[in-house]
Design an enzyme around this catalytic site. Sequence first.
Site, PDB file in Angstrom:
ATOM      1  CE  LYS A 179       3.174   0.298   4.838  1.00 52.99           C
ATOM      2  NZ  LYS A 179       2.528  -0.027   3.619  1.00 52.99           N
ATOM      3  NE  ARG A 182       3.009  -8.294  10.324  1.00 54.86           N
ATOM      4  CZ  ARG A 182       2.803  -7.173   9.823  1.00 54.86           C
ATOM      5  NH1 ARG A 182       3.861  -6.226   9.737  1.00 54.86           N
ATOM      6  NH2 ARG A 182       2.037  -7.038   8.775  1.00 54.86           N
ATOM      7  CD  GLU A 206      -2.706   1.162   2.571  1.00 60.43           C
ATOM      8  OE1 GLU A 206      -2.663   0.176   3.287  1.00 60.43           O
ATOM      9  OE2 GLU A 206      -3.496   1.973   2.587  1.00 60.43           O
TER      10      GLU A 206
HETATM   11  P1  ATP Z   1       2.924  -2.304   7.900  1.00 60.86           P
HETATM   12  O1  ATP Z   1       2.120  -3.069   8.941  1.00 60.86           O
HETATM   13  O2  ATP Z   1       4.083  -2.014   8.219  1.00 60.86           O
HETATM   14  O3  ATP Z   1       2.138  -0.870   7.542  1.00 60.86           O
HETATM   15  P2  ATP Z   1       1.582  -3.403   5.910  1.00 60.86           P
HETATM   16  O4  ATP Z   1       1.362  -5.024   5.890  1.00 60.86           O
HETATM   17  O5  ATP Z   1       0.568  -2.739   6.249  1.00 60.86           O
HETATM   18  O6  ATP Z   1       2.845  -3.229   6.796  1.00 60.86           O
HETATM   19  P3  ATP Z   1       1.693  -3.431   3.003  1.00 60.86           P
HETATM   20  O7  ATP Z   1       2.118  -2.365   2.177  1.00 60.86           O
HETATM   21  O8  ATP Z   1       0.337  -3.940   3.088  1.00 60.86           O
HETATM   22  O9  ATP Z   1       2.012  -3.066   4.582  1.00 60.86           O
HETATM   23  O10 ATP Z   1       2.466  -4.770   2.689  1.00 60.86           O
HETATM   24  C1  ATP Z   1       2.778  -5.243   1.470  1.00 60.86           C
HETATM   25  C2  ATP Z   1       3.172  -6.761   1.490  1.00 60.86           C
HETATM   26  O11 ATP Z   1       4.266  -6.733   2.575  1.00 60.86           O
HETATM   27  C3  ATP Z   1       2.036  -7.326   2.473  1.00 60.86           C
HETATM   28  O12 ATP Z   1       2.235  -8.633   1.638  1.00 60.86           O
HETATM   29  C4  ATP Z   1       2.605  -7.608   3.634  1.00 60.86           C
HETATM   30  O13 ATP Z   1       2.071  -8.805   4.354  1.00 60.86           O
HETATM   31  C5  ATP Z   1       4.087  -7.605   3.584  1.00 60.86           C
HETATM   32  N1  ATP Z   1       4.668  -7.177   4.982  1.00 60.86           N
HETATM   33  C6  ATP Z   1       4.462  -6.164   5.529  1.00 60.86           C
HETATM   34  N2  ATP Z   1       5.165  -6.237   6.679  1.00 60.86           N
HETATM   35  C7  ATP Z   1       5.918  -7.404   6.770  1.00 60.86           C
HETATM   36  C8  ATP Z   1       6.807  -7.994   7.569  1.00 60.86           C
HETATM   37  N3  ATP Z   1       7.023  -7.396   8.815  1.00 60.86           N
HETATM   38  N4  ATP Z   1       7.239  -9.142   7.436  1.00 60.86           N
HETATM   39  C9  ATP Z   1       6.750  -9.989   6.280  1.00 60.86           C
HETATM   40  N5  ATP Z   1       6.406  -9.204   5.272  1.00 60.86           N
HETATM   41  C10 ATP Z   1       5.649  -8.093   5.525  1.00 60.86           C
HETATM   42 MG    MG Z   2      -1.254  -2.431   5.266  1.00 62.63          MG
END
Ligand code: ATP
Ligand code: MG
Length: 564
Positions: free
Chosen positions: A270, A260, A34
Amino acid sequence: MSSEKSTNFIQAIIEEDLKTGKHGGRVHTRFPPEPNGYLHIGHAKSICLNFGLALQYGGLCNLRFDDTNPSKEDIEYVDSIQRDVQWLGFSWDDRLFYASDYFEQLYDYAVQLIKMGKAYVCDLSPEEIRQYRGTLTEPGRESPYRGRSVEENLDLFARMRAGEFPDGARVLRAKIDMASPNLNLRDPVLYRIQHTAHHRTGDKWCIYPMYDFAHPLSDAIEGITHSICTLEFEDHRPLYDWLLDTLGIKPRPYQYEFARLNLTRTVMSKRKLRRLVEEGHVRGWDDPRLPTIAGLRRRGYTPASIRRFCELIGVARANSMVDIALLEHCLREDLNLKAPRLMAVLRPLKVVIENYPADRVEYLEAEYNQENPALGTRQLPFSRVIYIERDDFMEDPPKKFFRLAPGREVRLKHAYIIKCERVIKDETTGEIIELRCTYDPETRSGTPQADARKVKGTLHWVSAAHAVPAEVRLYDHLFTQENPEEVAEGDFTAAINPRSLEVLENCLLEPSVQQAAPGSHYQFLRHGFFCVDPDTRPGRLVFNRSVSLKDSWAKIQQGGRAGK
Ligand code: ATP
Ligand code: MG
């Protein structure tokens, strides 16, 4: 470490699918960020996994921006994400997509659900929807709008799109089961009204699809076979399946969840990273103390070291915390042979070699990396006035101190043995400002006579007349606690390390570094690995310490306390 690779559970699933022909032999993954912040090392794990699987099985991996929430998203993030994925060494070729490209198709799917009697427009407020949803132990209650006719739903949904209603007035919901033990199946919201311009579609839309609706359908539209996400989406999988199966989409993607990445002494989400940036706890998204890809790059991490780290941590279904020392270890391993080893004096102390002629300069040949002769050599200027590290001299040394002290001898790396004759102090403060030494001309490094004379300490140094001034930034962990999330009533900022950055403004480096370009990596002997910072200007070099030389991961492993 053994180079033999074991198969993780996702590889096992893919291999089974290839055997049974489930997806016609195809492997097609995606990385779906995102664009609401910069990518971090957790995303790197997901990137390495998704792009890595495609490479391993001769498949494809798409980059897809999951841009369904216009209020938090920005083009700055879209650009940074593309740069970071490429920098990590992966390519989406011509497959760069945006969920917003599918808004029209997604709308059509929603209309199809309404026509099937599987979705309805609901006028409950967000608060009422929450109350009606029930809890894990109590079933939900059906919305009074659940029984609306298909015609009325079609009309209202069209008018939602046309902008007739204010934000929050109505939503479109799936009609599934208000008594389901899975809260995600209790008539989840599919569309909300939001009169906010989108960074790609502008004012075209005032209704936006929810992630849980947009995601499976975007996967299907792109022909994704294996949709890999993190564990918190496990409970959403039944909805993922319900949407694809209810709409009868074939062939369809399947969702798999992995744990994760969590790292000690840092935060990863983020939202939290954004707080650190916006509240000024760090200097920006690319602050070298942050676990963002941009921060790691500026700190001096290499793509290879990050990929290696992701390989070592593996992919599993159990949540765990990885010691940040492992990440640092991977960088040391990568740079050890690649980085030229230079002499840099971070806290200079002046040394005058009294028996060395004032007008003389010798150029001493010195290899850049004794473990990698391919890096070649440079000529090091040596002269009467040099600088050594302030810590390398003690007026009244303890027994085990083998560096310089009054009357003692040390070797200057690549040069001569010197002996400290006198200490000169500031008359008012008593501070040591200069050492007076003599050198032994028979001890020049590399000569047979030199080898005959043994001294215990070897110091790095620079020639005063030739040294290049530099600013050097030293870093410590951003948080004082292993897990900052567990701190003081949940506010992780309470655990911020007040000494995470130390700036040394008056460092002196050997002259070979003068032309160093931002991003180049060096080892400064005895100090660690360093990288040229983009703040560097002509005449003003700025370096970041990437990691020190002390490998705490190796120590953890030897102690048998390895995390894995
Ligand atoms: P955050 O919680 O940091 O905002 P998010 O999951 O909201 O992360 P996205 O931009 O939606 O961020 O994530 C893109 C991809 O990266 C998704 O498939 C998510 O599952 C993966 N991802 C995000 N954080 C991690 C992590 N700490 N370890 C492994 N994969 C991750
Ligand atoms: Mg997200």
